[in-house]
Design a protein around this motif. Structure first.
Motif, PDB file in Angstrom:
ATOM      1  N   THR A 132       1.010  -1.180   0.129  1.00  0.00           N
ATOM      2  CA  THR A 132       0.242  -0.065  -0.259  1.00  0.00           C
ATOM      3  C   THR A 132       1.164   1.444  -0.029  1.00  0.00           C
ATOM      4  O   THR A 132       0.676   2.133  -1.724  1.00  0.00           O
ATOM      5  CB  THR A 132      -0.694  -0.475   0.899  1.00  0.00           C
ATOM      6  N   GLY A 133       2.036   1.751   0.853  1.00  0.00           N
ATOM      7  CA  GLY A 133       2.693   2.074   1.170  1.00  0.00           C
ATOM      8  C   GLY A 133       3.665   2.670  -1.001  1.00  0.00           C
ATOM      9  O   GLY A 133       3.535   3.613  -1.499  1.00  0.00           O
ATOM     10  N   ARG A 134       3.877   1.544  -1.343  1.00  0.00           N
ATOM     11  CA  ARG A 134       4.318   1.821  -2.235  1.00  0.00           C
ATOM     12  C   ARG A 134       3.235   2.051  -2.976  1.00  0.00           C
ATOM     13  O   ARG A 134       4.339   2.915  -4.572  1.00  0.00           O
ATOM     14  CB  ARG A 134       5.267   0.135  -2.732  1.00  0.00           C
ATOM     15  N   ALA A 135       2.656   1.729  -3.558  1.00  0.00           N
ATOM     16  CA  ALA A 135       1.422   2.468  -3.982  1.00  0.00           C
ATOM     17  C   ALA A 135       1.185   3.588  -4.093  1.00  0.00           C
ATOM     18  O   ALA A 135       1.159   4.544  -5.487  1.00  0.00           O
ATOM     19  CB  ALA A 135       0.244   1.369  -4.003  1.00  0.00           C
ATOM     20  N   TYR A 136       1.141   3.738  -3.108  1.00  0.00           N
ATOM     21  CA  TYR A 136       0.848   5.642  -2.396  1.00  0.00           C
ATOM     22  C   TYR A 136       2.357   6.767  -2.829  1.00  0.00           C
ATOM     23  O   TYR A 136       2.120   7.486  -3.893  1.00  0.00           O
ATOM     24  CB  TYR A 136       0.578   5.561  -1.144  1.00  0.00           C
ATOM     25  N   ALA A 137       3.669   5.905  -2.502  1.00  0.00           N
ATOM     26  CA  ALA A 137       4.151   6.498  -3.763  1.00  0.00           C
ATOM     27  C   ALA A 137       4.639   6.479  -4.964  1.00  0.00           C
ATOM     28  O   ALA A 137       5.142   7.914  -5.235  1.00  0.00           O
ATOM     29  CB  ALA A 137       5.832   6.036  -2.637  1.00  0.00           C
ATOM     30  N   ARG A 138       5.014   5.867  -5.823  1.00  0.00           N
ATOM     31  CA  ARG A 138       4.261   5.311  -7.114  1.00  0.00           C
ATOM     32  C   ARG A 138       3.227   5.939  -7.756  1.00  0.00           C
ATOM     33  O   ARG A 138       3.275   7.279  -8.672  1.00  0.00           O
ATOM     34  CB  ARG A 138       4.512   4.129  -7.762  1.00  0.00           C
ATOM     35  N   PHE A 139       2.432   6.144  -7.019  1.00  0.00           N
ATOM     36  CA  PHE A 139       1.288   7.197  -7.658  1.00  0.00           C
ATOM     37  C   PHE A 139       1.629   9.055  -7.384  1.00  0.00           C
ATOM     38  O   PHE A 139       1.156   9.199  -8.376  1.00  0.00           O
ATOM     39  CB  PHE A 139      -0.336   7.058  -6.588  1.00  0.00           C
ATOM     40  N   ALA A 140       2.206   8.706  -6.170  1.00  0.00           N
ATOM     41  CA  ALA A 140       2.327  10.590  -6.343  1.00  0.00           C
ATOM     42  C   ALA A 140       3.589  10.688  -7.078  1.00  0.00           C
ATOM     43  O   ALA A 140       3.517  12.089  -8.365  1.00  0.00           O
ATOM     44  CB  ALA A 140       2.715  10.587  -5.075  1.00  0.00           C
ATOM     45  N   LEU A 141       4.652   9.671  -7.663  1.00  0.00           N
ATOM     46  CA  LEU A 141       5.346   9.937  -8.759  1.00  0.00           C
ATOM     47  C   LEU A 141       5.090  10.396 -10.201  1.00  0.00           C
ATOM     48  O   LEU A 141       4.986  11.154 -10.857  1.00  0.00           O
ATOM     49  CB  LEU A 141       6.678   8.670  -8.562  1.00  0.00           C
ATOM     50  N   ASP A 142       3.852   9.179 -10.013  1.00  0.00           N
ATOM     51  CA  ASP A 142       3.483   9.197 -11.126  1.00  0.00           C
ATOM     52  C   ASP A 142       2.466  10.353 -11.684  1.00  0.00           C
ATOM     53  O   ASP A 142       2.343  10.774 -12.649  1.00  0.00           O
ATOM     54  CB  ASP A 142       2.537   8.620 -11.706  1.00  0.00           C
ATOM     55  N   ASN A 143       1.350  10.891 -10.646  1.00  0.00           N
ATOM     56  CA  ASN A 143       0.823  12.211 -10.791  1.00  0.00           C
ATOM     57  C   ASN A 143       0.931  13.143 -10.155  1.00  0.00           C
ATOM     58  O   ASN A 143      -0.127  13.276  -8.731  1.00  0.00           O
ATOM     59  CB  ASN A 143      -0.486  11.748 -10.412  1.00  0.00           C
ATOM     60  N   CYS A 144       2.711  13.562  -9.860  1.00  0.00           N
ATOM     61  CA  CYS A 144       2.167  14.766  -9.068  1.00  0.00           C
ATOM     62  C   CYS A 144       1.339  16.042  -9.297  1.00  0.00           C
ATOM     63  O   CYS A 144       0.995  16.652  -8.025  1.00  0.00           O
ATOM     64  CB  CYS A 144       3.984  15.649  -9.384  1.00  0.00           C
ATOM     65  N   GLY A 145       1.024  16.255 -10.728  1.00  0.00           N
ATOM     66  CA  GLY A 145       0.251  17.462 -10.881  1.00  0.00           C
ATOM     67  C   GLY A 145      -1.514  17.171  -9.309  1.00  0.00           C
ATOM     68  O   GLY A 145      -1.229  17.875  -8.321  1.00  0.00           O
ATOM     69  N   TYR A 146      -2.151  15.865  -9.179  1.00  0.00           N
ATOM     70  CA  TYR A 146      -2.458  14.948  -8.627  1.00  0.00           C
ATOM     71  C   TYR A 146      -2.759  15.604  -7.145  1.00  0.00           C
ATOM     72  O   TYR A 146      -3.212  16.001  -6.234  1.00  0.00           O
ATOM     73  CB  TYR A 146      -3.155  13.682  -9.259  1.00  0.00           C
ATOM     74  N   PHE A 147      -1.451  14.253  -7.241  1.00  0.00           N
ATOM     75  CA  PHE A 147      -0.744  15.165  -5.653  1.00  0.00           C
ATOM     76  C   PHE A 147      -0.423  16.023  -4.479  1.00  0.00           C
ATOM     77  O   PHE A 147      -1.426  16.593  -3.841  1.00  0.00           O
ATOM     78  CB  PHE A 147       0.310  13.809  -5.153  1.00  0.00           C
ATOM     79  N   ARG A 148      -0.317  17.099  -5.887  1.00  0.00           N
ATOM     80  CA  ARG A 148      -0.597  18.426  -5.235  1.00  0.00           C
ATOM     81  C   ARG A 148      -1.485  18.942  -4.819  1.00  0.00           C
ATOM     82  O   ARG A 148      -2.466  19.613  -3.733  1.00  0.00           O
ATOM     83  CB  ARG A 148       0.330  19.916  -5.998  1.00  0.00           C
ATOM     84  N   VAL A 149      -2.806  18.878  -5.908  1.00  0.00           N
ATOM     85  CA  VAL A 149      -4.198  19.066  -5.501  1.00  0.00           C
ATOM     86  C   VAL A 149      -4.472  18.079  -4.682  1.00  0.00           C
ATOM     87  O   VAL A 149      -5.422  19.163  -3.499  1.00  0.00           O
ATOM     88  CB  VAL A 149      -4.892  19.305  -7.201  1.00  0.00           C
ATOM     89  N   MET A 150      -4.540  17.206  -3.966  1.00  0.00           N
ATOM     90  CA  MET A 150      -5.105  16.405  -3.663  1.00  0.00           C
ATOM     91  C   MET A 150      -4.202  16.672  -1.674  1.00  0.00           C
ATOM     92  O   MET A 150      -5.484  16.353  -0.721  1.00  0.00           O
ATOM     93  CB  MET A 150      -4.655  14.744  -3.956  1.00  0.00           C
ATOM     94  N   PHE A 151      -3.105  16.974  -1.645  1.00  0.00           N
ATOM     95  CA  PHE A 151      -2.736  17.540  -0.400  1.00  0.00           C
ATOM     96  C   PHE A 151      -2.015  18.670  -0.439  1.00  0.00           C
ATOM     97  O   PHE A 151      -1.705  19.286   1.338  1.00  0.00           O
ATOM     98  CB  PHE A 151      -1.739  16.498  -0.182  1.00  0.00           C
TER      99      PHE A 151
END
Lengths: 237, 237
Positions: B96-115
């Motif tokens: 789960t943690g790995r998925a979280y980090a990978r998601f952030a790397l692939d979709n940093c735009g999303y990550f910013r908006v989300m957090f």
DNA sequence: AAGTTTGCCTGAACGGCGTTAAGTTCGTGG
DNA sequence: CCACGAACTTAACGCCGTTCAGGCAAACTT
């Protein structure tokens, strides 16, 4: 002749005044109110004047960020000074984390500017922080951990990486709390500070604080150790 | 008559098109390019039209955030599906943690908006995320941890708090890495993913993974346990 | 002392932003 | 056929960051 020197002094003074105005505006009204026009109004100059002292808003904000890191350092030294004489390196490390969280709660405007992407409107994702990200403070934490390691307080393979991990732990919880994502779990700042304390404590246990010799099963967790491989590439622009 | 129903369908379709346009714009061009005008241009409508479907930009972005959390969930299930049959709950948690980090790397735009603070220009510091912060995903992690606890894999007092701490750990490292603050320490995404792995591993050790019965020195760390007291108050608006 | 240069500062503008009020078009229901 | 209402646009308002031609006084030169 001291004229050019006086001019230089005045110039530097105004430059400083601008940074202070931005800093205060940020503290008092939040990031949203930090505009060139509002800064100019506060120092009673025209907005255009600011551009005689800073290339653009990013450069000015960069100076505010620098001030933020200094303030963070003050929080840290103050928290450390509260420790009793008997405090070991582990206690000092915990105090550092506590200071970090407390700083964020007190100065959430600073915190945002310091750790959300600096450019604020930057396009390429991993922003470059112009290298001024408080090298001193981090190094001091590393040194503290190294000291603890030598004293046999923790058995960690790489103190530097451990310091980064500890930073990430505290930073992440703080960031989540401030952005409201822990709203359902944490209801007050006190509760949050207790969480920080507990988190750091857990981390310590993981690093082998108080244990004789950690097991360190390095090769374990055999399956799926190549991490994402292909997709991980695309993250960086 | 099916007319009003058709209209309702069309209305919903356009609303969806707007969200998708915003989502794509965010992925492709980053947060800075996400303006009402650019969204309008992409769907070939006037900017004012968007306001017939969303109260303001915040509401629209809120929908994008929701989409982001769904995407994060997809990453998680995909990462979990890679695990071998023999994987225990701890492995699942790591995935789960790995998925979280990978998601952030692939979709940093999303990550910013989300957090980063959702409102983006919000004044009061701790933003309220309108409650839509993926309750499912987090609950599933908690359940996974609870399962691990019952299986004797970890000896942690409160699984819920442990899940929050784990979230904070991964989120913090990711956030620091994406914002460039780990630039000197981490040089590639692979290196970063390895750090995530190591961090979660350390945390496990702290939670007593693989140990018989943890020591849990609850009352220890005697000094300075009231956390910040006065100053901590002021952080919240 | 007069003229010239220099450096500091500003008013006004440009283009882009989120947002809104007034107006236009057009399918639908009476 | 007309009137209504929904869908959509045009044009504007007041923000924003940023730039540039010009003003003006202090400083230097002669």
């Amino acid at each position: 002749m001291g004229i050019t020197e006086r001019r230089e002094r005045e110039r530097e003074a105004l430059r400083q005044r601008i940074v202070e105005a931005a800093r205060d505006l940020l503290s008092e009204q939040g990031l949203g109110a930090l505009s060139m026009r509002s800064i100019a109004e506060r120092i009673e100059y025209s907005p255009a004047t600011i551009y005689l002292y800073f290339r653009d808003k990013d450069e000015l904000v960069g100076q505010v960020v620098r001030a933020g890191f200094e303030r963070l350092r003050d929080y840290t030294t103050e928290e450390l000074s509260r420790l009793p004489e008997t405090a070991d390196a582990a206690d000092q490390y915990a105090a550092t984390g506590r200071a970090y969280a407390r700083f964020a709660l007190d100065n959430c405007g600073y915190f945002r500017v310091m750790f959300e992407l600096p450019g604020s409107a930057r396009i390429d994702c991993p922003a470059v922080t112009d290298g001024a990200a408080d090298p001193d403070a981090f190094e001091r934490v590393v040194a503290r951990l190294e000291e603890a390691r030598r004293a046999g307080l923790l058995t960690v393979p790489d103190v530097r990486r451990a310091a980064v991990i500890g930073w990430g732990l505290v930073h992440g919880l703080t960031s989540l709390y401030l952005s409201g994502h822990l709203h359902e779990e944490m209801e007050s700042n006190e509760e949050f500070m207790a969480l920080i304390e507990e988190a750091m404590h857990s981390m310590y246990l993981g690093w082998g604080v108080g244990q004789e010799a950690a097991v360190r099963p390095a090769g374990r967790r055999s399956a799926v150790h190549r991490t994402g491989s292909v997709r991980a590439e695309t993250g960086r622009k």
